[in-house]
Motif scaffolding. Sequence first.
Motif, PDB file in Angstrom:
ATOM      1  N   ASP A 156     -26.629 -23.640  25.859  1.00  0.00           N
ATOM      2  CA  ASP A 156     -25.709 -23.131  26.807  1.00  0.00           C
ATOM      3  C   ASP A 156     -24.535 -22.502  26.248  1.00  0.00           C
ATOM      4  O   ASP A 156     -24.146 -21.364  26.529  1.00  0.00           O
ATOM      5  N   LYS A 157     -23.829 -22.901  24.986  1.00  0.00           N
ATOM      6  CA  LYS A 157     -22.985 -22.273  24.434  1.00  0.00           C
ATOM      7  C   LYS A 157     -23.314 -20.956  23.786  1.00  0.00           C
ATOM      8  O   LYS A 157     -22.515 -19.951  24.105  1.00  0.00           O
TER       9      LYS A 157
ATOM     10  N   GLU B  35     -19.698 -19.226  16.628  1.00  0.00           N
ATOM     11  CA  GLU B  35     -19.272 -18.225  17.549  1.00  0.00           C
ATOM     12  C   GLU B  35     -19.081 -16.855  17.222  1.00  0.00           C
ATOM     13  O   GLU B  35     -19.768 -16.022  18.048  1.00  0.00           O
TER      14      GLU B  35
ATOM     15  N   SER C  94     -26.599 -28.314  24.895  1.00  0.00           N
ATOM     16  CA  SER C  94     -25.077 -28.128  24.962  1.00  0.00           C
ATOM     17  C   SER C  94     -25.069 -26.838  23.984  1.00  0.00           C
ATOM     18  O   SER C  94     -24.339 -25.762  23.970  1.00  0.00           O
ATOM     19  N   ALA C  95     -25.689 -26.829  22.752  1.00  0.00           N
ATOM     20  CA  ALA C  95     -25.892 -25.677  21.652  1.00  0.00           C
ATOM     21  C   ALA C  95     -26.379 -24.397  22.466  1.00  0.00           C
ATOM     22  O   ALA C  95     -26.218 -23.479  22.561  1.00  0.00           O
TER      23      ALA C  95
ATOM     24  N   SER D  78     -26.123 -29.157  17.814  1.00  0.00           N
ATOM     25  CA  SER D  78     -25.116 -29.382  19.158  1.00  0.00           C
ATOM     26  C   SER D  78     -24.369 -28.368  18.974  1.00  0.00           C
ATOM     27  O   SER D  78     -24.356 -27.241  18.232  1.00  0.00           O
ATOM     28  N   LYS D  79     -23.539 -28.073  20.019  1.00  0.00           N
ATOM     29  CA  LYS D  79     -22.801 -27.016  20.315  1.00  0.00           C
ATOM     30  C   LYS D  79     -21.679 -26.830  19.142  1.00  0.00           C
ATOM     31  O   LYS D  79     -21.299 -25.619  18.954  1.00  0.00           O
ATOM     32  N   ASN D  80     -21.545 -27.925  18.404  1.00  0.00           N
ATOM     33  CA  ASN D  80     -20.580 -27.761  17.102  1.00  0.00           C
ATOM     34  C   ASN D  80     -21.342 -26.887  16.225  1.00  0.00           C
ATOM     35  O   ASN D  80     -20.729 -26.710  14.997  1.00  0.00           O
TER      36      ASN D  80
ATOM     37  N   SER E 157     -23.722 -18.444  26.674  1.00  0.00           N
ATOM     38  CA  SER E 157     -22.395 -17.987  27.374  1.00  0.00           C
ATOM     39  C   SER E 157     -21.559 -17.032  26.400  1.00  0.00           C
ATOM     40  O   SER E 157     -21.035 -16.225  26.989  1.00  0.00           O
ATOM     41  N   LEU E 158     -21.745 -17.014  25.191  1.00  0.00           N
ATOM     42  CA  LEU E 158     -21.265 -15.993  24.354  1.00  0.00           C
ATOM     43  C   LEU E 158     -21.946 -14.847  23.993  1.00  0.00           C
ATOM     44  O   LEU E 158     -21.400 -13.955  23.437  1.00  0.00           O
TER      45      LEU E 158
END
Length: 309
Positions: free
Chosen positions: A167-168, A141, A164-165, A135-137, A171-172
């Motif tokens: 996409d995150k 980052e 979600s992972a 997941s994004k968690n 985006s970074l």
Amino acid sequence: MKILGIGNAIVDVICKVNDQYLVKNGLTKSTMKLVNEDEFKKLLSTLKIEETVSGGSVANSIVGLSQLGNDVGFIGKINADDLGQKYEEGLIKEKVEYFYHKKKEVLPTGTCLILITPDAERTMVTFLGVAGKISKNDIDEKAIEQSKIIFLEGYLWDKGEPKSAFDKAMSLSHKKAMSLSDQFCVERHKDDFLNLVKNRLDITFANEQEIKSLINANNFEDVIAFGKELGKILVVTRGAEGSIAIKNNEVIECKSRKDLQIVDLTGAGDLFAAGFLHGFINGFSTKESLEKGTEMSSKIIQKVGARLN
């Protein structure tokens, strides 16, 4: 760090089978099938294990990049179980920085049966386990921001937490590369993949069947036309026909190597991507990058498994 890979953390269990075994178990040669834990254990109980290794498509590429002397890292979800421990140790041994802190999970570490038939083709049966719950968690980052490029796999893309992972991470990131992974993935996520290729990725890796399926192409000329319109880098492997890279209006070709003693096609695409990305991040020309990819894939198919050493 030059490249950060994000993918399914899967322990590869390599076994040799005959064609009849695939037919008997309803498996389609050269594809990947997702199964539940019970199905996986049932198949495994009938097989003799040749080798066990820390795998997953992108992880294989990242190890290849590390072996070429690049500073690399990997994010993939594992459980704090025996296989998870072996997985982490396997990556660290290969000088890959592992950006994931394992903990006790309900689901076990993911596992993939790699079934090698006498013609050297590989058919995969995967139980994703906790790998499919990334997941994004789970996305570090700082690791993404400090990398020059991220490399993702189509196998990772799925609705819900994995998306979600994905996409995150995108985006970074500064630059984004992805492998379409398998025709099964392409058919399953065609609209999403097409959007990624057209609008979000800087480099796309595909084999000829995958890219034809993605764009509903009748012939390879359609693929060339699509690549020229794309305005990004599209890299396509074509087996005995070699490989091509399309960059804007430029089409660069590289022939396959001849007279190889092919043993196992596992990891061919993964190591090809490693070679190409090695060239890309180290200032090689596109032609030289294709040649490095060809060199790496030629080496790996002459041994069992997806590790050069």
